[in-house]
Design a protein around this motif. Structure first.
Motif, PDB file in Angstrom:
ATOM      1  N   GLN A  59      -3.382   7.960 -22.767  1.00  0.00           N
ATOM      2  CA  GLN A  59      -4.099   7.387 -21.628  1.00  0.00           C
ATOM      3  C   GLN A  59      -5.239   6.460 -22.033  1.00  0.00           C
ATOM      4  O   GLN A  59      -5.837   5.807 -21.182  1.00  0.00           O
ATOM      5  N   CYS A 103      -3.528  12.287 -11.480  1.00  0.00           N
ATOM      6  CA  CYS A 103      -3.628  11.804 -12.857  1.00  0.00           C
ATOM      7  C   CYS A 103      -4.615  10.640 -12.911  1.00  0.00           C
ATOM      8  O   CYS A 103      -4.580   9.773 -12.035  1.00  0.00           O
ATOM      9  N   LEU A 104      -5.466  10.622 -13.943  1.00  0.00           N
ATOM     10  CA  LEU A 104      -6.448   9.539 -14.060  1.00  0.00           C
ATOM     11  C   LEU A 104      -5.774   8.185 -14.278  1.00  0.00           C
ATOM     12  O   LEU A 104      -6.384   7.149 -14.023  1.00  0.00           O
ATOM     13  N   HIS A 145       0.469  19.269 -17.958  1.00  0.00           N
ATOM     14  CA  HIS A 145       0.327  17.852 -17.580  1.00  0.00           C
ATOM     15  C   HIS A 145      -0.045  17.014 -18.815  1.00  0.00           C
ATOM     16  O   HIS A 145       0.552  15.964 -19.059  1.00  0.00           O
ATOM     17  N   GLU A 146      -1.034  17.489 -19.591  1.00  0.00           N
ATOM     18  CA  GLU A 146      -1.503  16.702 -20.753  1.00  0.00           C
ATOM     19  C   GLU A 146      -0.469  16.687 -21.878  1.00  0.00           C
ATOM     20  O   GLU A 146      -0.283  15.668 -22.537  1.00  0.00           O
ATOM     21  N   HIS A 149       2.045  14.150 -21.163  1.00  0.00           N
ATOM     22  CA  HIS A 149       1.579  12.796 -21.496  1.00  0.00           C
ATOM     23  C   HIS A 149       1.942  12.448 -22.940  1.00  0.00           C
ATOM     24  O   HIS A 149       2.332  11.321 -23.231  1.00  0.00           O
TER      25      HIS A 149
HETATM   26 ZN    ZN Z   1      -2.452  12.453 -16.370  1.00  0.00          ZN
END
Ligand code: ZN
Length: 206
Positions: A59, A103-104, A145-146, A149
């Motif tokens: 990210q 999500c960012l 979630h991470e 990624h």
């Molecule tokens: Zn995310």
């Protein structure tokens, strides 16, 4: 890498869908050097600024296996503290629960996602020590979630048909914004981003 490490870290920001870094399979880190420490610090800063629960290397367009989590990972701990985890692996999953997730890298998009209710994970801390953590509910969701990624997987990939349909306009909006930012020269052309990511990953994390 083409830029100096300090410049790279200064310029780091949270990239948004459909940035190609979000689709890279992150490389495991083989050494915890000064760059890794600096990137970890920057990731914590960016996560806190965005008031996020977690952030993965992908990210910030740094596709290596490192995540930061703003969670209460230690039962002795009174309040959540940003913590860095390297090369995390899910050892065990139990149960299933569907909850809303965001999500960012896809701001203001929230959808229900089915995840394991409990996970047991193994990772390394910044000192290179192996740690094993059991988590349930929200922390378990954040871990899954991470870690997704780091595999180039986004929560929008896990939506059911209705949630997928109701996200479609928002995703098109993100795609249009990304293209416009490229046309304005604020984001490099996709081929150039891919080349930079290849160069970064060829060199290793440091
Ligand atoms: Zn995310």
């Amino acid at each position: 890498m083409p830029l100096g490490v300090d410049t790279m870290i200064d310029q780091m920001k949270i990239v948004r869908y459909p940035h190609p870094a979000l689709r890279r399979v992150a490389k495991p880190l083989t050494a915890i050097d000064k760059t890794v420490h600096l990137v970890a610090g920057k990731m914590i800063e960016l996560m806190n600024e965005a008031k996020g629960l977690g952030l993965a290397g992908n990210q910030v367009a740094w596709p290596f296996q490192m995540i930061v989590l703003n969670l209460n990972t230690d039962p002795q701990q009174e309040k959540p503290e940003p913590t860095v985890f390297i090369n995390p692996v899910i050892l065990e999953k139990k149960g299933a629960i569907e909850e809303e997730e965001g999500c960012l890298s896809l701001p203001d998009l929230y959808q229900r996602v089915r995840r394991a209710k409990q996970v047991r994970v193994q990772a390394y801390n910044l000192k290179g020590e192996a740690v094993e953590i059991s988590a349930a509910d929200l922390p378990a969701r954040a871990w899954q979630h991470e870690i997704d990624h780091l595999q180039g997987i986004l929560f929008i990939d896990k939506l059911g048909p209705i949630a997928k349909l109701s996200s479609r306009n928002k995703l098109r909006e993100f795609e249009a914004q990304f293209t416009k930012a490229q046309e304005r020269g604020e984001i490099p052309p996709t081929a150039e981003i891919e080349k930079e990511l290849d160069a970064l990953m060829a060199e290793g994390g440091g």
